[in-house]
Design a protein around this motif. Structure first.
Motif, PDB file in Angstrom:
ATOM      1  N   LEU A  27       0.792  -1.227   0.000  1.00  0.00           N
ATOM      2  CA  LEU A  27       0.000   0.000   0.000  1.00  0.00           C
ATOM      3  C   LEU A  27       0.825   1.277   0.000  1.00  0.00           C
ATOM      4  CD1 LEU A  27      -2.859  -0.844   2.524  1.00  0.00           C
ATOM      5  CD2 LEU A  27      -3.099  -0.446   0.079  1.00  0.00           C
ATOM      6  N   ASP A  28       2.123   1.145   0.221  1.00  0.00           N
ATOM      7  CA  ASP A  28       2.959   2.317   0.478  1.00  0.00           C
ATOM      8  C   ASP A  28       2.688   3.488  -0.454  1.00  0.00           C
ATOM      9  OD1 ASP A  28       6.094   1.077   1.814  1.00  0.00           O
ATOM     10  OD2 ASP A  28       4.063   0.317   2.034  1.00  0.00           O
ATOM     11  N   TYR A  29       2.631   3.247  -1.734  1.00  0.00           N
ATOM     12  CA  TYR A  29       2.504   4.346  -2.686  1.00  0.00           C
ATOM     13  C   TYR A  29       1.148   4.358  -3.375  1.00  0.00           C
ATOM     14  CZ  TYR A  29       7.457   4.604  -1.789  1.00  0.00           C
ATOM     15  OH  TYR A  29       8.671   4.703  -1.167  1.00  0.00           O
ATOM     16  N   TYR A  30       0.208   3.652  -2.799  1.00  0.00           N
ATOM     17  CA  TYR A  30      -1.137   3.638  -3.356  1.00  0.00           C
ATOM     18  C   TYR A  30      -1.969   4.766  -2.759  1.00  0.00           C
ATOM     19  CZ  TYR A  30      -1.036  -0.782  -5.917  1.00  0.00           C
ATOM     20  OH  TYR A  30      -0.769  -1.766  -6.829  1.00  0.00           O
ATOM     21  N   THR A  31      -2.789   5.343  -3.585  1.00  0.00           N
ATOM     22  CA  THR A  31      -3.811   6.264  -3.098  1.00  0.00           C
ATOM     23  C   THR A  31      -4.920   5.431  -2.461  1.00  0.00           C
ATOM     24  OG1 THR A  31      -3.345   7.996  -4.714  1.00  0.00           O
ATOM     25  CG2 THR A  31      -5.598   7.880  -3.829  1.00  0.00           C
ATOM     26  N   ILE A  32      -5.312   5.840  -1.255  1.00  0.00           N
ATOM     27  CA  ILE A  32      -6.310   5.092  -0.497  1.00  0.00           C
ATOM     28  C   ILE A  32      -7.557   5.938  -0.289  1.00  0.00           C
ATOM     29  CG2 ILE A  32      -6.808   3.901   1.659  1.00  0.00           C
ATOM     30  CD1 ILE A  32      -4.623   2.588   0.015  1.00  0.00           C
ATOM     31  N   GLY A  33      -8.683   5.306  -0.415  1.00  0.00           N
ATOM     32  CA  GLY A  33      -9.940   5.985  -0.138  1.00  0.00           C
ATOM     33  C   GLY A  33     -10.839   5.139   0.740  1.00  0.00           C
ATOM     34  N   ILE A 102      -2.953  11.044  -7.698  1.00  0.00           N
ATOM     35  CA  ILE A 102      -4.239  11.242  -8.360  1.00  0.00           C
ATOM     36  C   ILE A 102      -4.641  12.709  -8.315  1.00  0.00           C
ATOM     37  CG2 ILE A 102      -5.636  10.851  -6.289  1.00  0.00           C
ATOM     38  CD1 ILE A 102      -7.527   9.173  -8.043  1.00  0.00           C
ATOM     39  N   ILE A 103      -5.315  13.154  -9.363  1.00  0.00           N
ATOM     40  CA  ILE A 103      -5.850  14.517  -9.356  1.00  0.00           C
ATOM     41  C   ILE A 103      -6.855  14.626  -8.212  1.00  0.00           C
ATOM     42  CG2 ILE A 103      -7.230  16.165 -10.673  1.00  0.00           C
ATOM     43  CD1 ILE A 103      -6.090  14.864 -13.220  1.00  0.00           C
ATOM     44  N   LEU A 104      -6.735  15.672  -7.425  1.00  0.00           N
ATOM     45  CA  LEU A 104      -7.548  15.789  -6.214  1.00  0.00           C
ATOM     46  C   LEU A 104      -9.044  15.709  -6.504  1.00  0.00           C
ATOM     47  CD1 LEU A 104      -5.696  18.435  -4.026  1.00  0.00           C
ATOM     48  CD2 LEU A 104      -5.921  15.977  -3.637  1.00  0.00           C
ATOM     49  N   SER A 105      -9.450  16.239  -7.613  1.00  0.00           N
ATOM     50  CA  SER A 105     -10.878  16.210  -7.932  1.00  0.00           C
ATOM     51  C   SER A 105     -11.376  14.793  -8.176  1.00  0.00           C
ATOM     52  CB  SER A 105     -11.161  17.081  -9.152  1.00  0.00           C
ATOM     53  OG  SER A 105     -10.470  16.599 -10.281  1.00  0.00           O
ATOM     54  N   ARG A 106     -10.451  13.859  -8.356  1.00  0.00           N
ATOM     55  CA  ARG A 106     -10.827  12.464  -8.597  1.00  0.00           C
ATOM     56  C   ARG A 106     -10.662  11.594  -7.359  1.00  0.00           C
ATOM     57  NH1 ARG A 106      -7.891  11.670 -14.527  1.00  0.00           N
ATOM     58  NH2 ARG A 106      -9.173  13.215 -15.625  1.00  0.00           N
ATOM     59  N   LEU A 107     -10.199  12.181  -6.283  1.00  0.00           N
ATOM     60  CA  LEU A 107      -9.953  11.408  -5.070  1.00  0.00           C
ATOM     61  C   LEU A 107     -11.234  10.739  -4.565  1.00  0.00           C
ATOM     62  CD1 LEU A 107      -7.595  10.771  -3.138  1.00  0.00           C
ATOM     63  CD2 LEU A 107      -8.356  12.693  -1.730  1.00  0.00           C
ATOM     64  N   GLY A 108     -12.353  11.399  -4.745  1.00  0.00           N
ATOM     65  CA  GLY A 108     -13.629  10.859  -4.280  1.00  0.00           C
ATOM     66  C   GLY A 108     -14.415  10.115  -5.343  1.00  0.00           C
TER      67      GLY A 108
END
Length: 126
Positions: A27-33, A102-108
């Motif tokens: 997970l180290d470099y993965y974007t997590i949601g 990831i582009i912040l607008s796509r985080l969600g």
């Protein structure tokens, strides 16, 4: 694969900590949601953090009450939930994407994530 756990029944004002353990990748470099879905509603984004690091972002509905963290040694992310309200009742999902910046607008945006946990039910009720 992501394995979410830690859900349960809690009274209003109580706390729970959800865990999301990864296997098969780091997970180290993965974007997590973290997302949630209450019965009869659409999936809602709760919190997220880019794999590149930096700020952890929260939905307004949970800001100040929920805290996301990660333990790279355990390859696990957590969602600490305090001051829980009945409106927090939902199935909670963790998700990950290898798009580390990831582009912040796509985080969600759930469609940006390619790994999903199975969900863990949180019920807030007296």
């Amino acid at each position: 694969q992501l394995q979410a756990s830690g859900g349960g029944l809690v009274q209003p004002g109580g706390s729970l900590r959800l865990s999301c353990a990864a296997s098969g990748f780091t997970l180290d470099y993965y974007t997590i949601g973290w997302f949630r879905q209450a019965p009869g509603t659409e999936r809602e984004w709760v919190s997220g953090r880019r794999g590149s690091g930096g700020t952890t972002y929260y939905a307004d509905s949970v800001k100040g009450r929920f805290t996301m963290s990660r333990d790279n040694a355990k390859n696990t992310v957590y969602l600490q939930m305090n001051s829980l309200e009945p409106e927090d009742t939902a199935v909670y999902f963790c998700a990950a994407t290898s798009v580390w910046h990831i582009i912040l607008s796509r985080l969600g945006d759930g469609t940006q994530y390619d790994h999903w946990g199975q969900g863990t039910l949180v019920t807030v009720s007296s």
